[in-house]
Each structure stands twice: as C-alpha cells, then as structure tokens.
Write an enzyme that holds these catalytic residues in place. Structure first.
Site, PDB file in Angstrom:
ATOM      1  CE1 TYR A   1      -3.296  -2.313   5.675  1.00 54.02           C
ATOM      2  CE2 TYR A   1      -3.402   0.049   5.235  1.00 54.02           C
ATOM      3  CZ  TYR A   1      -3.355  -1.258   4.777  1.00 54.02           C
ATOM      4  OH  TYR A   1      -3.352  -1.503   3.432  1.00 54.02           O
TER       5      TYR A   1
ATOM      6  CB  THR B   1      -0.905   0.019   1.251  1.00 54.34           C
ATOM      7  OG1 THR B   1      -1.568   1.279   1.375  1.00 54.34           O
ATOM      8  CG2 THR B   1      -0.088  -0.202   2.516  1.00 54.34           C
ATOM      9  CG  ASP B   2      -1.182   4.950  -0.905  1.00 57.67           C
ATOM     10  OD1 ASP B   2      -1.686   4.310   0.029  1.00 57.67           O
ATOM     11  OD2 ASP B   2      -1.818   5.809  -1.568  1.00 57.67           O
TER      12      ASP B   2
ATOM     13  CE  LYS C   1      -0.147  -4.601   2.972  1.00 56.03           C
ATOM     14  NZ  LYS C   1      -0.508  -5.963   2.470  1.00 56.03           N
TER      15      LYS C   1
END
Length: 340
Positions: free
Chosen positions: A150, A126-127, A154
């Site tokens: 979160y 994810t960015d 990641k």
C-alpha cells in the site's frame, strides 16, 4: 477552479471533503467520481445529495475513456484525487488492486487532466510513504521508505505527480495525511473496527504487543487541510497534514472500550502482520504556514467518533456482511485462534 472533480469521493476521507466543499463553496460545482468498490459508499454523501452544486458519476480512475467523458461533460478545471486502495492488510493479501488504482489510476487522471488543460491537480497521499520513523518527525523533503505494498503504491502515485509537474509543467500539489479517523470510515480500520466489534462483545485482535504508534487526525480537519492546500499550496510542493496526536494502538483500544463501557478482557493479542511499521510521526509546519489549523484534539474526536458508530448502526451493520466477513476470516480467524 470552479468545476472540481473529486475522484474517490465516496470513500471515507473523500466524502468528508466532498461534504465540506459542497457546503463551504456553493459557487463551485463538485463532481464526485467513484467506482464504488467495497469501501466506496454512496450513503456517505447523503447529507449533500440534494445540493444543486453536487453531482455523482460512477467510474474507475484507471478507465481512460470514462475519465475523459467526465472531464468533458463537466468542463472540469481541477482534480483532487482521493481514489485509492488504502488498507495495508489487504495490500499484503492482494497487491494488484493497489497498483491498478493508486499508480495506474493516478497516471490516467494526470494524463487526461494535462490534455484537458486543468488548472490544478491535488494528489492526496499518506504519511506511510516515509516508512517507519523510530524518533523525530518526518518532513516533506525526507526520503521515501515505504514498507508495505500500500505505502509503495502511494509513493508511486506521488512520483508520477512529480514527474508530470517537472516534465509537463502541470500545476500540482500533494498532501500527506496521518492516520485519519471519524464518522463514515469503513469498519476494517482500527477505530471503527474495534468500536463496532466491541458493541457486539466480540474479541478485538490487537497486532503484536499493541505498542505501535500512530499519529491521529480527525477527518474534518483532514478535509479542511486538503481544501487549504488546494487553494493556497505552492505548485510542485508537498504538504504534511499531521494530527500531532501520537498514541499507541493499545492505548486507543483501551480508550474505545472505556467509552463503550466494555471490559478490557475483549482484547486479544494476535500474531503481528508482516512488515508492520512501529511508528509514524510528521511535522505540519508547512501547512500551518498556509493557515491550516486542527480543530479536534484526539480525546474529543475519538469520543465523537465512537458515539457516531453507536448512533448509526444503520450505516455499518449492512456493511459487515458478505465481502467484509470473507476478509475478516482470511485476516483474523487464524490469528485469533492462536491469540493471548
């Protein structure tokens, strides 16, 4: 790569990828491996459920024995890992599940994949690993500054992928997608949440001033991007899949209401969430150099998405009960009580 395990394949982006791969590559065998937690939904895979090159196996990516069984059973030679707890709000309330799936799960898949000699491991990230970007665009070599449990989980999963590439010589690639939207998205995320709430004339809790900026990527474009990186990405490299459609949250909310013919009086500005990043934005030059192109501009994609939720109440009505309502009460009840 002919026998591909798609972990987390019953989730939102994972199921779009499974549907894409099953129909695009009939010569491949696509095995969806998913624990079917609250956001994993077997209904997402109904369009391909009868295809001969599709199989489903239920299991946890952090269960080593289960992962080993499925790799052996289907002679898996590539893994694409979508499996993740992915909602920032939930990571603030209960980070444990995020570490279990996003970090430990990635490690188990990598370790078992290495033992089985798989040809390629693709980690879908994810960015948000880049953190808050005040200006400019994040590039693949920028440092990680995750600000939520979160995003940190990641980033941890990505670093484990890098370690297995450098230490053990595994063939790995990583994709980093921007905010993704489209059909079959669990209605806790902004677009499906607000669309389904507005259909019932319920208040829409907009965090803070609503001026947070997100870069929006349509789910089918995301799925095709992962496909491209899986097949053509350079081993050991990461690739941004950017929507290049930056919008403020309040702007997106107002557009949803316009598409549904609902009044802006449904908007409620509520106390912001903890550590809320103001802006994400990435460059996608590396992915474009491999031939990936977006097909959906934001206005077209948003209209198609909102229309899908209007036409598919059968899918989301049954979701917005039980566990969903418990989360809604914990996250929004108090905020809405003090809303403006």
């Amino acid at each position: 790569m002919k026998n591909i395990l798609v972990s987390g394949g019953a989730g939102f982006i994972g199921s779009a990828f499974v549907r894409h791969m099953v129909t695009t590559y009939p010569e491949y065998n696509i095995v969806c491996y998913d624990k079917l937690t609250y956001a994993g939904n077997i209904d997402n895979l109904l369009p391909v459920s009868d295809e001969e090159n599709y199989r489903f196996e239920r299991g946890d990516v952090a269960d080593r024995a289960a992962v080993e069984r499925v790799l052996n059973r289907y002679a898996i030679d590539a893994i694409v890992n979508f499996a993740a707890e992915s909602h920032v709000d939930r990571s603030i309330l209960a980070p444990d599940a995020f570490i279990h799936t996003d970090v430990v799960g990635a490690y188990i898949l990598l370790d078992e994949g290495r033992k089985h000699g798989i040809e390629r491991f693709c980690q879908v990230s994810t960015d948000e690993v880049y953190g808050d970007i005040e200006e400019g665009l994040s590039g693949e070599d920028d440092r990680f500054l995750p600000n939520s449990p979160y995003a940190a989980s990641k980033a941890g999963g990505e670093l484990m992928v890098r370690a297995y590439h450098v230490t053990f010589g595994m063939d790995t690639v990583i994709t980093r997608g921007s905010n993704t939207y489209g059909p079959y998205q669990y209605p806790e995320k902004l677009i499906p949440f607000f669309a389904t709430e507005a259909l019932d004339d319920r208040p829409l809790p907009v965090y803070g001033d609503g001026k947070q900026i997100r870069d929006w990527l349509y789910v089918d474009d995301h799925a095709r991007g992962v496909d491209r990186i899986l097949h053509a990405g350079k081993s050991g490299e990461a690739y941004n899949l950017a929507g290049e459609n930056q919008r403020r949250n309040l702007e997106v909310t107002r557009r949803i209401l316009q598409l549904l013919g609902k009044p802006e009086s449904l908007i409620r500005h509520v106390p912001d969430r903890e550590g809320h990043d103001r802006r994400y934005a990435m460059t996608a030059e590396k992915a474009r150099a491999l031939g990936w192109r977006r097909e959906f501009e934001f206005d077209r994609g948003l209209e198609a998405t909102v229309n899908w939720y209007v036409d598919n109440e059968w899918w989301w009505r049954k979701i917005k009960t039980g566990e969903y309502l418990e989360f809604y009460q914990r996250q929004y009840a108090g905020r809405l009580a003090s809303s403006s």
